[in-house]
Design an enzyme around this catalytic site. Structure first.
Site, PDB file in Angstrom:
ATOM      1  N   SER A 117      -6.401   7.897   4.713  1.00  0.00           N
ATOM      2  CA  SER A 117      -6.379   8.170   3.271  1.00  0.00           C
ATOM      3  C   SER A 117      -7.431   9.200   2.879  1.00  0.00           C
ATOM      4  O   SER A 117      -7.248   9.968   1.934  1.00  0.00           O
ATOM      5  CB  SER A 117      -6.572   6.876   2.476  1.00  0.00           C
ATOM      6  N   ASP A 165      -0.842  -1.693  12.711  1.00  0.00           N
ATOM      7  CA  ASP A 165      -1.939  -0.770  12.402  1.00  0.00           C
ATOM      8  C   ASP A 165      -3.257  -1.515  12.531  1.00  0.00           C
ATOM      9  O   ASP A 165      -3.933  -1.433  13.555  1.00  0.00           O
ATOM     10  CB  ASP A 165      -1.749  -0.186  11.001  1.00  0.00           C
ATOM     11  N   LYS A 213       3.153   9.906  10.058  1.00  0.00           N
ATOM     12  CA  LYS A 213       2.781   9.567   8.684  1.00  0.00           C
ATOM     13  C   LYS A 213       1.672  10.512   8.275  1.00  0.00           C
ATOM     14  O   LYS A 213       0.595  10.491   8.860  1.00  0.00           O
ATOM     15  CB  LYS A 213       2.252   8.129   8.603  1.00  0.00           C
ATOM     16  N   GLU A 249       5.095  -1.776   8.261  1.00  0.00           N
ATOM     17  CA  GLU A 249       3.773  -1.704   8.884  1.00  0.00           C
ATOM     18  C   GLU A 249       2.881  -2.821   8.355  1.00  0.00           C
ATOM     19  O   GLU A 249       2.876  -3.095   7.154  1.00  0.00           O
ATOM     20  CB  GLU A 249       3.161  -0.338   8.565  1.00  0.00           C
ATOM     21  N   LYS A 271      -3.951   6.151  15.020  1.00  0.00           N
ATOM     22  CA  LYS A 271      -4.957   6.844  14.208  1.00  0.00           C
ATOM     23  C   LYS A 271      -6.123   7.194  15.121  1.00  0.00           C
ATOM     24  O   LYS A 271      -6.804   6.297  15.638  1.00  0.00           O
ATOM     25  CB  LYS A 271      -5.439   5.945  13.065  1.00  0.00           C
ATOM     26  N   GLN A 317       0.794  -1.229   0.000  1.00  0.00           N
ATOM     27  CA  GLN A 317       0.000   0.000   0.000  1.00  0.00           C
ATOM     28  C   GLN A 317       0.826   1.278   0.000  1.00  0.00           C
ATOM     29  O   GLN A 317       0.438   2.267  -0.609  1.00  0.00           O
ATOM     30  CB  GLN A 317      -0.916  -0.013   1.222  1.00  0.00           C
ATOM     31  N   GLU A 369      -3.108   9.538  -1.136  1.00  0.00           N
ATOM     32  CA  GLU A 369      -2.250  10.199  -0.158  1.00  0.00           C
ATOM     33  C   GLU A 369      -1.172  11.059  -0.795  1.00  0.00           C
ATOM     34  O   GLU A 369      -0.220  11.466  -0.130  1.00  0.00           O
ATOM     35  CB  GLU A 369      -1.645   9.156   0.785  1.00  0.00           C
ATOM     36  N   ASP A 392       4.329   0.136   4.125  1.00  0.00           N
ATOM     37  CA  ASP A 392       3.057  -0.303   4.696  1.00  0.00           C
ATOM     38  C   ASP A 392       2.560  -1.403   3.774  1.00  0.00           C
ATOM     39  O   ASP A 392       2.064  -1.139   2.680  1.00  0.00           O
ATOM     40  CB  ASP A 392       2.041   0.837   4.776  1.00  0.00           C
TER      41      ASP A 392
END
EC number: 4.2.1.11
Length: 432
Positions: A369, A314, A390, A287, A339, A167, A209, A246
């Site tokens: 995102s 994550d 990030k 990640e 997050k 990703q 992103e 990631d």
């Protein structure tokens, strides 16, 4: 001297606004008796973990079911009457009252997006009431560490319409002396990468992103491009700028196997592929190298690579202290991605960071995102001394807004400001 009555919540408002993907999200406003106001807009993810707090949507035809008018209603008609009259300076109490009002484990009744918007807006109103920046209000006098940015310059997976399985392919400018220098280094590599892609006839369109989303033959091809871009921009790979991944492996995990690159891999095979990448490239952080429920595999991965690179959970941890504690107990991973909308309140976010710190895990503050112009995570990264953030690539204003806020904070701190750099990544840099 602040009159305590000035910090009492007078009014709570909400509205439906748009995020960076053109989807609805919610903005909350908290107005205090003394006139101070705080606003917050919540983000939204594309690759979401199964254990995240519940993001409430309207369903139906409007905005293809993604409207948040129900969230607005929950804020103004249910949350507002409950917290008006309370002091905005008592963050834990307000977050606790909202969670109790919701009454579910994953905040599915009111919506994590409703609770989070009010939670952050409350903190902002209190900071404004005290006449101080958010990072200082949340972090106190020790809030002076600027984070190393993990810059997502090649997008794949659920964040881009291309053939890359992983990703995010990120730059980590840990060799800089200041955040401003780190940002410049990243930007110069970003533009060099764009030039290289153009020369190869590859797309320079960007993903969600802000990173490029070219069709490349393999994940290794992305690594090769980044190393070449770092060198061509005049920097030393692994010494000044390293790489981070990631993998987002939950996205391609099915029936006990990992499917990418046109074939299936067992957990052991997946770990072997990650080891090959670490040996071949200057990677300092991975990640979600394995899926969110592959706990046994995560244990094996940590034994194999945990002393060499940062292994970030994550989807594995979803900013949840219960899942993080399980990981700590089972010696799984060594870092948590933070997050705020995964857990749904500022208080619980701070608790997750605190648990990570006390347990020797690093914390990486992260965007989503589907982002907005809200810059809370920039302040949060400094407030908590997390040392890493990030927030996307070097394009798209909703990403750059966070970088610009960190520049302002660094300027405001002056000689007090320190850049985390290689010191914060510690033994993970160059430990090959």
């Amino acid at each position: 001297m602040i009159d305590s009555l000035d910090l009492v919540i007078d009014t709570v408002l909400a509205r439906e606004v748009l995020d960076s993907r053109g989807n609805p999200t919610v903005e909350a406003e908290v107005l205090l008796e003394g006139g101070a106001i705080g606003r917050a807009i919540v983000p939204s993810g594309a690759s979401t973990g199964a254990y995240e707090a519940h993001e409430l949507r309207d369903a139906g035809d409007r905005y293809f079911g993604k409207g948040v008018l129900k969230v607005v209603e929950n804020i103004e008609e249910r949350i507002a009457p409950t917290i008006c009259g309370l002091s905005a300076s008592d963050q834990a109490t307000i977050d606790g009252v909202m969670s109790e009002l919701d009454g579910t484990e994953n905040k599915s009744k009111l919506g994590a997006n409703a609770i989070l918007a009010v939670s952050i807006a409350t903190a902002r109103s209190a900071a404004n009431g005290y006449g101080m920046p958010l990072y200082r209000y949340l972090g106190g006098p020790m809030a002076s560490l600027l984070p190393v940015p993990l810059m997502n310059v090649i997008n794949g997976g659920a964040h881009a319409a291309n053939n890359l399985d992983f990703q995010e392919f990120m730059l980590v400018p840990h060799g800089a002396n200041t955040f401003r220098e780190a940002l410049r280094m990243g930007a110069e590599v970003f533009h060099t990468l764009k030039q290289l892609l153009s020369e190869k006839g590859l797309s320079t369109a960007v993903g969600d992103e802000g990173g490029f989303a070219p069709n490349l033959q393999s994940n290794q091809a992305a690594g090769d491009l980044l190393v070449k871009s770092i060198e061509k921009a005049g920097f030393i790979p692994g010494e000044q700028i390293s790489l981070a991944l990631d993998v987002a492996s939950t996205e391609f995990f099915k029936d006990g196997a990992y499917f990418f690159g046109g074939r299936n891999y067992s957990t052991e095979g997946m770990i072997e592929e990650l080891v090959k990448l670490v040996n071949a490239y200057p990677i300092v952080s991975i990640e979600d190298g394995l899926a969110e429920d592959d706990w046994e595999g995560w244990g094996l991965l940590t034994k194999e690579l945990g002393e060499k690179v940062q292994l970030v959970g994550d989807d594995l941890f979803v900013t949840n202290t219960s899942r993080l504690q399980r990981g700590i107990n089972q010696k799984v991973a060594n870092s948590i991605l933070i997050k705020v909308n995964q857990i749904g309140s500022l208080t619980e976010t701070l608790q997750a960071i605190d648990l990570a710190n006390r347990s020797g895990y690093t914390s990486v503050i992260s965007h989503r995102s589907g982002e907005t112009e809200d810059t809370t995570i920039a302040d949060l990264s400094v407030a908590t001394r997390a040392g890493q953030i990030k927030t996307g690539s070097l394009s798209r204003s909703e990403r750059v807004a966070k970088y610009n806020q960190l520049l302002r904070i660094e300027d405001e701190l002056g000689s007090e400001a320190t850049y985390a750099g290689s010191n914060d990544l510690g033994p993970l840099c160059g430990k090959k």
